[in-house]
Design a protein around this motif. Structure first.
Motif, PDB file in Angstrom:
ATOM      1  N   CYS A 185     -17.257 114.808  41.026  1.00 43.98           N
ATOM      2  CA  CYS A 185     -17.636 115.606  39.854  1.00 43.98           C
ATOM      3  C   CYS A 185     -16.499 116.574  39.532  1.00 43.98           C
ATOM      4  O   CYS A 185     -15.798 117.042  40.429  1.00 43.98           O
ATOM      5  N   GLN A 186     -16.341 116.870  38.254  1.00 43.42           N
ATOM      6  CA  GLN A 186     -15.274 117.792  37.860  1.00 43.42           C
ATOM      7  C   GLN A 186     -15.703 118.653  36.693  1.00 43.42           C
ATOM      8  O   GLN A 186     -16.385 118.198  35.767  1.00 43.42           O
ATOM      9  N   SER A 187     -15.287 119.914  36.716  1.00 43.22           N
ATOM     10  CA  SER A 187     -15.431 120.824  35.576  1.00 43.22           C
ATOM     11  C   SER A 187     -14.120 121.570  35.385  1.00 43.22           C
ATOM     12  O   SER A 187     -13.457 121.918  36.362  1.00 43.22           O
ATOM     13  N   ASP A 188     -13.768 121.823  34.125  1.00 44.74           N
ATOM     14  CA  ASP A 188     -12.475 122.438  33.803  1.00 44.74           C
ATOM     15  C   ASP A 188     -12.649 123.695  32.965  1.00 44.74           C
ATOM     16  O   ASP A 188     -13.574 123.795  32.153  1.00 44.74           O
ATOM     17  N   SER A 230      -8.686 122.087  30.174  1.00 42.01           N
ATOM     18  CA  SER A 230      -9.821 121.702  29.344  1.00 42.01           C
ATOM     19  C   SER A 230     -10.114 120.216  29.548  1.00 42.01           C
ATOM     20  O   SER A 230      -9.940 119.692  30.645  1.00 42.01           O
ATOM     21  N   ALA A 231     -10.551 119.511  28.505  1.00 39.97           N
ATOM     22  CA  ALA A 231     -10.931 118.106  28.655  1.00 39.97           C
ATOM     23  C   ALA A 231      -9.751 117.232  29.085  1.00 39.97           C
ATOM     24  O   ALA A 231      -9.933 116.211  29.763  1.00 39.97           O
ATOM     25  N   TYR A 232      -8.523 117.635  28.731  1.00 37.68           N
ATOM     26  CA  TYR A 232      -7.348 116.871  29.165  1.00 37.68           C
ATOM     27  C   TYR A 232      -7.253 116.830  30.690  1.00 37.68           C
ATOM     28  O   TYR A 232      -6.853 115.827  31.288  1.00 37.68           O
ATOM     29  N   GLY A 233      -7.595 117.944  31.322  1.00 35.72           N
ATOM     30  CA  GLY A 233      -7.452 118.051  32.761  1.00 35.72           C
ATOM     31  C   GLY A 233      -8.406 117.171  33.552  1.00 35.72           C
ATOM     32  O   GLY A 233      -8.227 117.004  34.769  1.00 35.72           O
ATOM     33  N   LEU A 234      -9.406 116.600  32.888  1.00 37.17           N
ATOM     34  CA  LEU A 234     -10.346 115.728  33.580  1.00 37.17           C
ATOM     35  C   LEU A 234      -9.667 114.478  34.131  1.00 37.17           C
ATOM     36  O   LEU A 234     -10.208 113.804  35.005  1.00 37.17           O
ATOM     37  N   ALA A 235      -8.461 114.197  33.644  1.00 35.15           N
ATOM     38  CA  ALA A 235      -7.698 113.057  34.165  1.00 35.15           C
ATOM     39  C   ALA A 235      -7.352 113.220  35.638  1.00 35.15           C
ATOM     40  O   ALA A 235      -7.042 112.243  36.331  1.00 35.15           O
ATOM     41  N   ALA A 236      -7.418 114.447  36.139  1.00 32.76           N
ATOM     42  CA  ALA A 236      -7.053 114.699  37.533  1.00 32.76           C
ATOM     43  C   ALA A 236      -7.951 113.936  38.499  1.00 32.76           C
ATOM     44  O   ALA A 236      -7.504 113.538  39.589  1.00 32.76           O
ATOM     45  N   SER A 237      -9.206 113.743  38.130  1.00 27.86           N
ATOM     46  CA  SER A 237     -10.122 113.052  39.040  1.00 27.86           C
ATOM     47  C   SER A 237      -9.713 111.610  39.301  1.00 27.86           C
ATOM     48  O   SER A 237     -10.070 111.037  40.336  1.00 27.86           O
ATOM     49  N   GLU A 238      -8.968 111.006  38.383  1.00 22.83           N
ATOM     50  CA  GLU A 238      -8.465 109.657  38.626  1.00 22.83           C
ATOM     51  C   GLU A 238      -7.589 109.641  39.876  1.00 22.83           C
ATOM     52  O   GLU A 238      -7.685 108.734  40.717  1.00 22.83           O
ATOM     53  N   GLY A 239      -6.728 110.642  40.003  1.00 24.11           N
ATOM     54  CA  GLY A 239      -5.866 110.733  41.177  1.00 24.11           C
ATOM     55  C   GLY A 239      -6.644 111.055  42.439  1.00 24.11           C
ATOM     56  O   GLY A 239      -6.333 110.550  43.526  1.00 24.11           O
ATOM     57  N   ASN A 286     -18.533 112.858  47.092  1.00 18.61           N
ATOM     58  CA  ASN A 286     -17.393 113.026  48.003  1.00 18.61           C
ATOM     59  C   ASN A 286     -16.569 114.269  47.711  1.00 18.61           C
ATOM     60  O   ASN A 286     -15.936 114.814  48.623  1.00 18.61           O
ATOM     61  N   ALA A 287     -16.551 114.705  46.453  1.00 17.76           N
ATOM     62  CA  ALA A 287     -15.691 115.839  46.100  1.00 17.76           C
ATOM     63  C   ALA A 287     -16.132 116.478  44.795  1.00 17.76           C
ATOM     64  O   ALA A 287     -16.760 115.826  43.945  1.00 17.76           O
ATOM     65  N   ILE A 288     -15.792 117.755  44.650  1.00 16.91           N
ATOM     66  CA  ILE A 288     -15.902 118.489  43.389  1.00 16.91           C
ATOM     67  C   ILE A 288     -14.504 118.963  43.034  1.00 16.91           C
ATOM     68  O   ILE A 288     -13.787 119.510  43.888  1.00 16.91           O
ATOM     69  N   VAL A 289     -14.111 118.762  41.791  1.00 20.96           N
ATOM     70  CA  VAL A 289     -12.807 119.225  41.312  1.00 20.96           C
ATOM     71  C   VAL A 289     -13.040 120.334  40.286  1.00 20.96           C
ATOM     72  O   VAL A 289     -13.818 120.168  39.340  1.00 20.96           O
ATOM     73  N   LEU A 290     -12.387 121.458  40.493  1.00 20.44           N
ATOM     74  CA  LEU A 290     -12.344 122.543  39.510  1.00 20.44           C
ATOM     75  C   LEU A 290     -10.934 122.570  38.954  1.00 20.44           C
ATOM     76  O   LEU A 290      -9.970 122.650  39.725  1.00 20.44           O
ATOM     77  N   GLY A 291     -10.797 122.468  37.633  1.00 21.07           N
ATOM     78  CA  GLY A 291      -9.457 122.318  37.083  1.00 21.07           C
ATOM     79  C   GLY A 291      -9.199 123.128  35.838  1.00 21.07           C
ATOM     80  O   GLY A 291     -10.097 123.713  35.240  1.00 21.07           O
ATOM     81  N   GLY A 292      -7.928 123.149  35.452  1.00 23.13           N
ATOM     82  CA  GLY A 292      -7.513 123.693  34.173  1.00 23.13           C
ATOM     83  C   GLY A 292      -7.291 122.564  33.190  1.00 23.13           C
ATOM     84  O   GLY A 292      -7.567 121.403  33.469  1.00 23.13           O
TER      85      GLY A 292
END
Length: 317
Positions: free
Chosen positions: A104-107, A72-81, A64-70
């Motif tokens: 899916c997400q990569s930071d 590092s591993a902490y930012g992976l929490a964004a996918s919960e939202g 459904n979506a790809i998240v590109l974030g800042g």
């Protein structure tokens, strides 16, 4: 081949959330009709979530979506939202018991620029997803996941350059190929014609130095962690399987090696997604080769649209 705007493409939406003070953020790529996806990870230190969904040996479920974030591993929490927002809008894989959004997400590692204590979280992910459900942003530079991106950091981030998020899209007949990339590399950045456009500076920032030369000055094994990772996505309406998309993603890696030197080191987490959300019959070799060219242009756009003064750059340490 015609250059087009991502706003002219209806198969995906792009939206950003940024914290300009903390110098971090995230970017959501939402697929209204879902997308098959593959992935190539060439860096030694990726921060990622649900990338096994892109592996050829896993189920052929569309994402459904790809998240590109800042963050590092902490930012992976964004996918919960992001997942919570999608679920609230009845979007996700139907398990028979509940809808499970496939995200899916990569930071990138941006904790070395701005604040190391503030990272993208679920609330930021939720807000970005709401924007993505509403439409597409074609903004580039110091926005979303590119807010804290920097390059040329082999001698410390303060010797490098600001970089950011780049976008480029083309259409050839019925086929379109779009690239979204966040350039946050250990190495220097070059245009496709070989001109250096960002990277390592000398001590007084009066001229560029060469990151590859700096790397090779010491051949002893060492921990070179300085906080890097270039992450991006190729999106097309070509009709490709998951295995073929993994191949297209790996072909697109050539753009990284053409424009970033050195690249794919153990101090990077370089990752490329490839997503298909259409039914156009297209040759995989031509599509993958064109994806390289489009990604090169997106990398150049990331540099050109994120330039700031040395004074502005240095005040964020």
């Amino acid at each position: 081949m015609k250059v087009i705007s991502v706003k002219d493409i209806t198969d995906f939406n792009i939206a950003h959330e940024s914290d300009d003070k903390a110098k971090t953020g995230l970017t959501v790529i939402y697929f209204p009709k879902t997308a098959m996806a593959g992935c190539d990870i060439s860096g030694g230190g990726p921060a990622s979530r649900e990338t096994p969904l892109t592996l050829p040996m896993t189920a052929e479920n569309k994402i459904n979506a790809i998240v590109l974030g800042g963050g590092s591993a902490y930012g992976l929490a964004a996918s919960e939202g992001v997942m919570r927002c999608l679920e609230e809008n009845n979007i996700g894989y139907d398990t028979g018991f509940s809808l499970v959004p496939l995200v899916c997400q990569s930071d990138i590692f941006d904790l070395n620029y701005g604040s190391s204590k503030i990272r993208p979280d679920a609330q930021m992910g939720y807000r970005a997803c709401k924007k993505a459900l509403a439409g597409t942003s074609d903004q580039t530079g110091n926005i979303g996941a590119g807010t804290g991106a920097t390059v040329g950091k082999i001698k410390g981030t303060e010797r490098g350059d600001k970089c950011g998020l780049g976008i480029h899209a083309v259409k050839l007949g019925e086929l379109y190929i779009a690239a979204i990339v966040v350039v946050n590399a250990l190495g220097d950045i070059y245009s496709a014609d070989g001109k250096k456009i960002a990277g390592l500076h000398n001590e007084d920032r009066s001229a560029y130095e060469d990151s590859l030369d700096a790397l090779c000055q010491n051949l002893s094994p060492r921990d070179m962690f300085t906080g890097n990772t270039t992450i991006g996505a190729i999106i097309t309406n070509g009709d490709f399987s998951k295995a073929q998309l993994n191949k297209i993603a790996s072909m697109t890696r050539s753009a990284y090696s053409r424009c970033i030197r050195p690249v794919g080191t153990m101090a990077d987490g370089d990752t490329i997604y490839a997503a298909s959300c259409g039914s156009v019959k297209a040759d995989i070799n031509a599509t993958g080769s064109l994806a390289v060219e489009v990604m090169c242009k997106a990398i150049e756009n990331a540099v050109a649209s994120s330039k700031i003064s040395d004074r502005e750059f240095l005040k964020n340490f």
